[in-house]
Design a protein around this motif. Structure first.
Motif, PDB file in Angstrom:
ATOM      1  N   ALA A  19      -2.865 -53.586 -68.489  1.00 44.10           N
ATOM      2  CA  ALA A  19      -2.491 -54.745 -67.700  1.00 44.10           C
ATOM      3  C   ALA A  19      -1.074 -55.180 -68.037  1.00 44.10           C
ATOM      4  O   ALA A  19      -0.684 -56.300 -67.766  1.00 44.10           O
ATOM      5  CB  ALA A  19      -3.469 -55.884 -67.941  1.00 44.10           C
ATOM      6  N   CYS A  20      -0.280 -54.310 -68.658  1.00 48.66           N
ATOM      7  CA  CYS A  20       1.046 -54.698 -69.116  1.00 48.66           C
ATOM      8  C   CYS A  20       2.134 -54.166 -68.213  1.00 48.66           C
ATOM      9  O   CYS A  20       3.302 -54.309 -68.513  1.00 48.66           O
ATOM     10  CB  CYS A  20       1.263 -54.214 -70.543  1.00 48.66           C
ATOM     11  N   ASN A  21       1.812 -53.514 -67.096  1.00 53.46           N
ATOM     12  CA  ASN A  21       2.799 -52.934 -66.205  1.00 53.46           C
ATOM     13  C   ASN A  21       2.830 -53.642 -64.867  1.00 53.46           C
ATOM     14  O   ASN A  21       1.937 -54.410 -64.534  1.00 53.46           O
ATOM     15  CB  ASN A  21       2.498 -51.444 -65.997  1.00 53.46           C
ATOM     16  N   ASN A  22       3.896 -53.368 -64.093  1.00 49.43           N
ATOM     17  CA  ASN A  22       4.043 -53.903 -62.750  1.00 49.43           C
ATOM     18  C   ASN A  22       3.772 -52.767 -61.764  1.00 49.43           C
ATOM     19  O   ASN A  22       4.672 -52.020 -61.404  1.00 49.43           O
ATOM     20  CB  ASN A  22       5.451 -54.470 -62.557  1.00 49.43           C
ATOM     21  N   ASP A  86      -3.356 -55.145 -63.101  1.00 48.42           N
ATOM     22  CA  ASP A  86      -2.298 -56.133 -62.943  1.00 48.42           C
ATOM     23  C   ASP A  86      -2.722 -57.115 -61.856  1.00 48.42           C
ATOM     24  O   ASP A  86      -2.828 -56.771 -60.689  1.00 48.42           O
ATOM     25  CB  ASP A  86      -1.010 -55.396 -62.559  1.00 48.42           C
ATOM     26  N   ASP A  87      -2.987 -58.369 -62.247  1.00 51.46           N
ATOM     27  CA  ASP A  87      -3.565 -59.344 -61.322  1.00 51.46           C
ATOM     28  C   ASP A  87      -2.671 -59.675 -60.139  1.00 51.46           C
ATOM     29  O   ASP A  87      -3.138 -60.238 -59.153  1.00 51.46           O
ATOM     30  CB  ASP A  87      -3.903 -60.636 -62.072  1.00 51.46           C
ATOM     31  N   THR A 125       3.747 -56.634 -56.027  1.00 51.75           N
ATOM     32  CA  THR A 125       3.372 -57.215 -57.309  1.00 51.75           C
ATOM     33  C   THR A 125       4.464 -58.181 -57.729  1.00 51.75           C
ATOM     34  O   THR A 125       5.421 -58.421 -56.970  1.00 51.75           O
ATOM     35  CB  THR A 125       3.154 -56.120 -58.366  1.00 51.75           C
ATOM     36  N   LEU A 126       4.351 -58.741 -58.914  1.00 48.46           N
ATOM     37  CA  LEU A 126       5.359 -59.642 -59.443  1.00 48.46           C
ATOM     38  C   LEU A 126       5.948 -59.058 -60.717  1.00 48.46           C
ATOM     39  O   LEU A 126       5.235 -58.436 -61.512  1.00 48.46           O
ATOM     40  CB  LEU A 126       4.752 -61.012 -59.749  1.00 48.46           C
ATOM     41  N   SER A 127       7.216 -59.236 -60.906  1.00 46.67           N
ATOM     42  CA  SER A 127       7.857 -58.740 -62.116  1.00 46.67           C
ATOM     43  C   SER A 127       7.371 -59.519 -63.328  1.00 46.67           C
ATOM     44  O   SER A 127       6.842 -60.630 -63.217  1.00 46.67           O
ATOM     45  CB  SER A 127       9.383 -58.857 -61.998  1.00 46.67           C
ATOM     46  N   SER A 128       7.560 -58.933 -64.487  1.00 42.39           N
ATOM     47  CA  SER A 128       7.087 -59.564 -65.722  1.00 42.39           C
ATOM     48  C   SER A 128       7.809 -60.889 -66.003  1.00 42.39           C
ATOM     49  O   SER A 128       7.301 -61.739 -66.737  1.00 42.39           O
ATOM     50  CB  SER A 128       7.279 -58.610 -66.900  1.00 42.39           C
ATOM     51  N   PHE A 246       3.270 -47.178 -62.110  1.00 42.32           N
ATOM     52  CA  PHE A 246       2.140 -46.467 -61.520  1.00 42.32           C
ATOM     53  C   PHE A 246       0.880 -46.609 -62.368  1.00 42.32           C
ATOM     54  O   PHE A 246       0.903 -46.375 -63.574  1.00 42.32           O
ATOM     55  CB  PHE A 246       2.479 -44.975 -61.344  1.00 42.32           C
ATOM     56  N   GLN A 247      -0.220 -46.938 -61.713  1.00 42.00           N
ATOM     57  CA  GLN A 247      -1.501 -47.081 -62.416  1.00 42.00           C
ATOM     58  C   GLN A 247      -1.993 -45.721 -62.913  1.00 42.00           C
ATOM     59  O   GLN A 247      -2.121 -44.783 -62.123  1.00 42.00           O
ATOM     60  CB  GLN A 247      -2.536 -47.690 -61.482  1.00 42.00           C
TER      61      GLN A 247
END
Length: 270
Positions: A19-22, A86-87, A125-128, A246-247
């Motif tokens: 869950a630490c990636n975009n 990634d939520d 998605t959203l950036s960190s 990439f997941q």
């Protein structure tokens, strides 16, 4: 970026090991129908995927697949649990394919098939940086991609009225286009922004093997699939590893429905 992954299994949902990636690409469930006969139909559904396949002849089939990924967890307090994908990632793909299938033994218990197809999709998605911002505006941190997808997937498996098990090797080519990054998505990091925008500069090849298992009786079965996704040319753009977008792993559960005449004749062929 290196992350430590832990696999969590949750019925009826698409799971990740990170869950630490975009993620701007989430591979859809591999459709492995294991068709055996003319006019056989097989479909499956899960919270994030739907699939269908139909045998036009005794060896030729078509398939259609759809995916829509939407976060199950939406609050920042729940985000800290890091249990799911990634939520902030949402989107999906629609695809179709043409294939060939062939039973490998006289009792038609083993089946080989291969499908080739095309799809089109989009993810955002959203950036960190969003998590650390005060009163952030979503569009300022938004990452969005569109892509064309080309794939070929040979597979082999056991098909029985009670149990089905298969291994499928899917080879995928992705062409990203219309990439977008919000004004603060890569704030104070222009090199990383350039790295992200260059994802559309070339075709990216992926190897996406999947293990599919179904159990039930005749027409309705519970379906489970463990899938991996690996970028084949593991390059680095401007010193940044593009794999972070990439997941890498997914586990999916759903329900499979099969309408076929061979069920009625199974005991006669034993």
């Amino acid at each position: 970026m290196e992350c430590k992954f832990t696999l969590f299994v949750c019925t009826g949902s698409l799971l990740l090991l990170s869950a630490c990636n975009n993620h701007i690409y989430v591979p859809n469930t591999v459709n492995e129908p294991l068709l055996k006969e003319k006019h056989e139909f097989k479909g499956s559904v899960s919270p994030s995927n739907f699939q269908a396949a139909f045998a036009l002849t005794k060896n030729v089939a078509i398939m259609a697949n759809g995916q829509y990924v939407y976060p199950l967890v939406t609050t920042k307090e729940e985000d800290d649990l890091d249990l799911f994908t990634d939520d902030d990632t949402r989107g999906g793909v629609i695809e179709g394919a043409l294939g060939f299938f062939q039973p490998l033994d006289t009792k038609k218990r083993m089946v080989f098939d291969v499908y080739a197809g095309y799809g089109n999709g989009s993810f955002k998605t959203l950036s960190s940086n969003y998590d650390n911002a005060t009163n952030p505006v979503v569009n300022d941190y938004l990452l969005r991609t569109h892509f064309n997808k080309y794939f070929i997937q040979p597979g082999i498996g056991l098909s029985h009225p009670v149990i089905e098990a298969a291994f499928t090797s899917r080879f995928t080519l992705l062409n990203f286009y219309s990439l977008y990054a919000g004004s603060k998505a890569f704030e104070n990091d222009p090199d990383r922004k350039a790295n992200y925008m260059r994802l559309g500069a070339k075709t990216l090849p992926f190897f996406e093997p999947a293990f599919t298992f179904r159990v039930g009786y005749k027409y309705v079965k519970c379906q489970m699939q463990l899938q991996f996704s690996a970028l084949l040319n593991d390059e680095k753009y401007s010193g940044y590893d593009i794999n972070e977008y990439f997941q890498p792993v997914a586990f999916n559960m759903g329900v499979s429905v099969n309408i076929a005449h061979w069920y009625d004749d199974f005991r006669k062929r034993r």
